[in-house]
Design an enzyme around this catalytic site. Sequence first.
Site, mmCIF file in Angstrom:
data_model
loop_
_atom_site.group_PDB
_atom_site.id
_atom_site.type_symbol
_atom_site.label_atom_id
_atom_site.label_comp_id
_atom_site.label_asym_id
_atom_site.label_seq_id
_atom_site.Cartn_x
_atom_site.Cartn_y
_atom_site.Cartn_z
ATOM 1 N N LYS A 11 0.959 -1.328 -0.075
ATOM 2 C CA LYS A 11 -0.085 0.026 0.031
ATOM 3 C C LYS A 11 0.868 1.185 -0.237
ATOM 4 C CE LYS A 11 -3.939 -2.358 2.249
ATOM 5 N NZ LYS A 11 -4.878 -2.349 3.390
ATOM 6 N N TYR A 51 -12.494 -1.805 -3.566
ATOM 7 C CA TYR A 51 -12.961 -1.996 -2.084
ATOM 8 C C TYR A 51 -14.640 -1.706 -1.936
ATOM 9 C CZ TYR A 51 -8.256 -2.059 -0.208
ATOM 10 O OH TYR A 51 -7.113 -2.335 0.021
ATOM 11 N N PHE A 59 -15.364 3.891 7.177
ATOM 12 C CA PHE A 59 -13.956 4.143 6.806
ATOM 13 C C PHE A 59 -13.592 4.214 5.218
ATOM 14 C CE2 PHE A 59 -13.930 -0.537 7.704
ATOM 15 C CZ PHE A 59 -13.501 -1.142 6.538
ATOM 16 N N ASN A 114 -1.959 0.266 6.812
ATOM 17 C CA ASN A 114 -1.286 -1.114 7.237
ATOM 18 C C ASN A 114 -0.633 -1.798 6.320
ATOM 19 O OD1 ASN A 114 -3.646 -1.746 5.794
ATOM 20 N ND2 ASN A 114 -4.708 -2.924 7.265
ATOM 21 N N HIS A 117 -2.171 -5.351 1.536
ATOM 22 C CA HIS A 117 -3.443 -6.205 1.247
ATOM 23 C C HIS A 117 -3.230 -7.820 1.166
ATOM 24 C CE1 HIS A 117 -7.476 -7.036 -0.613
ATOM 25 N NE2 HIS A 117 -7.014 -7.685 -1.456
ATOM 26 N N GLU A 128 -9.771 -10.560 -7.816
ATOM 27 C CA GLU A 128 -8.704 -9.286 -7.323
ATOM 28 C C GLU A 128 -7.496 -9.438 -8.497
ATOM 29 O OE1 GLU A 128 -9.964 -8.659 -2.649
ATOM 30 O OE2 GLU A 128 -7.945 -9.516 -3.255
HETATM 31 N N1 UDP Z 1 -9.616 -0.295 7.311
HETATM 32 C C1 UDP Z 1 -9.770 0.865 7.872
HETATM 33 N N2 UDP Z 1 -10.358 0.951 9.217
HETATM 34 C C2 UDP Z 1 -11.084 -0.278 9.712
HETATM 35 C C3 UDP Z 1 -10.898 -1.374 9.100
HETATM 36 C C4 UDP Z 1 -10.273 -1.299 7.698
HETATM 37 O O1 UDP Z 1 -9.048 2.131 7.440
HETATM 38 O O2 UDP Z 1 -11.777 -0.006 10.761
HETATM 39 C C5 UDP Z 1 -8.867 -0.277 5.873
HETATM 40 C C6 UDP Z 1 -7.644 -0.930 6.047
HETATM 41 O O3 UDP Z 1 -6.590 -0.489 5.194
HETATM 42 C C7 UDP Z 1 -8.168 -2.513 5.511
HETATM 43 C C8 UDP Z 1 -9.010 -2.112 4.659
HETATM 44 O O4 UDP Z 1 -9.668 -1.013 4.980
HETATM 45 O O5 UDP Z 1 -7.045 -3.121 5.094
HETATM 46 C C9 UDP Z 1 -9.898 -3.288 4.338
HETATM 47 O O6 UDP Z 1 -10.507 -3.847 5.346
HETATM 48 P P1 UDP Z 1 -10.778 -5.191 5.681
HETATM 49 O O7 UDP Z 1 -11.545 -5.360 7.045
HETATM 50 O O8 UDP Z 1 -11.087 -6.161 4.544
HETATM 51 O O9 UDP Z 1 -9.149 -5.547 6.371
HETATM 52 P P2 UDP Z 1 -8.169 -6.605 5.771
HETATM 53 O O10 UDP Z 1 -8.704 -7.651 4.905
HETATM 54 O O11 UDP Z 1 -7.226 -5.635 4.757
HETATM 55 O O12 UDP Z 1 -7.387 -7.017 7.070
HETATM 56 MG MG MG Z 2 -10.305 -7.593 3.342
#
Ligand code: UDP
Ligand code: MG
Length: 139
Positions: A11, A51, A59, A114, A117, A128
């Site tokens: 990212k 997304y 968010f 974070n 992905h 994807e």
């Molecule tokens: N995210 C965020 N706030 C939250 C949860 C998720 O900004 O409370 C963002 C974060 O970058 C995350 C992405 O949205 O990686 C997608 O969320 P998901 O729950 O799918 O998490 P992941 O699969 O990436 O662990």
């Molecule tokens: Mg996810």
Amino acid sequence: MAGNRTLTMIKPDAVKDGHIGAILAHINKAGFRLVAMKMTHLTTAKAQAFYAVHKERPFYGELVEFMTSGPIVAAVLEKDNAVEDFRKLIGATNPADAAPGTIRALYAKNVGENAVHGSDSDENAAIEGAFHFGGTEMF
Ligand code: UDP
Ligand code: MG
């Protein structure tokens, strides 16, 4: 026998901080083979589409803004049990909860920025992968 596949993105935070090489080394060391890879900069429309599953979440706007804030590296990775093993390698979404030594524990800043992905299912990995790469771009 070829393993199955997952899609990752390094990212914008991790790209800006110079962690591309370290993250790819971590991925290679864990036994994943690179099937496809490119550096790209998502448009707002592309980030919204990628997304879309999160579009009702609070968010979502911030996430799209972050994911378009700079270049990313997208890659398809191959290994037996790729999706599950890669989710283990990256750690929990929030780096505060990520196990020590995971990519997010090492490189993520916070729950939004974070570092990486990882696809959450074989079905989404295929969707994807096709989102970022054409068939002739995967090896
Ligand atoms: N995210 C965020 N706030 C939250 C949860 C998720 O900004 O409370 C963002 C974060 O970058 C995350 C992405 O949205 O990686 C997608 O969320 P998901 O729950 O799918 O998490 P992941 O699969 O990436 O662990
Ligand atoms: Mg996810």
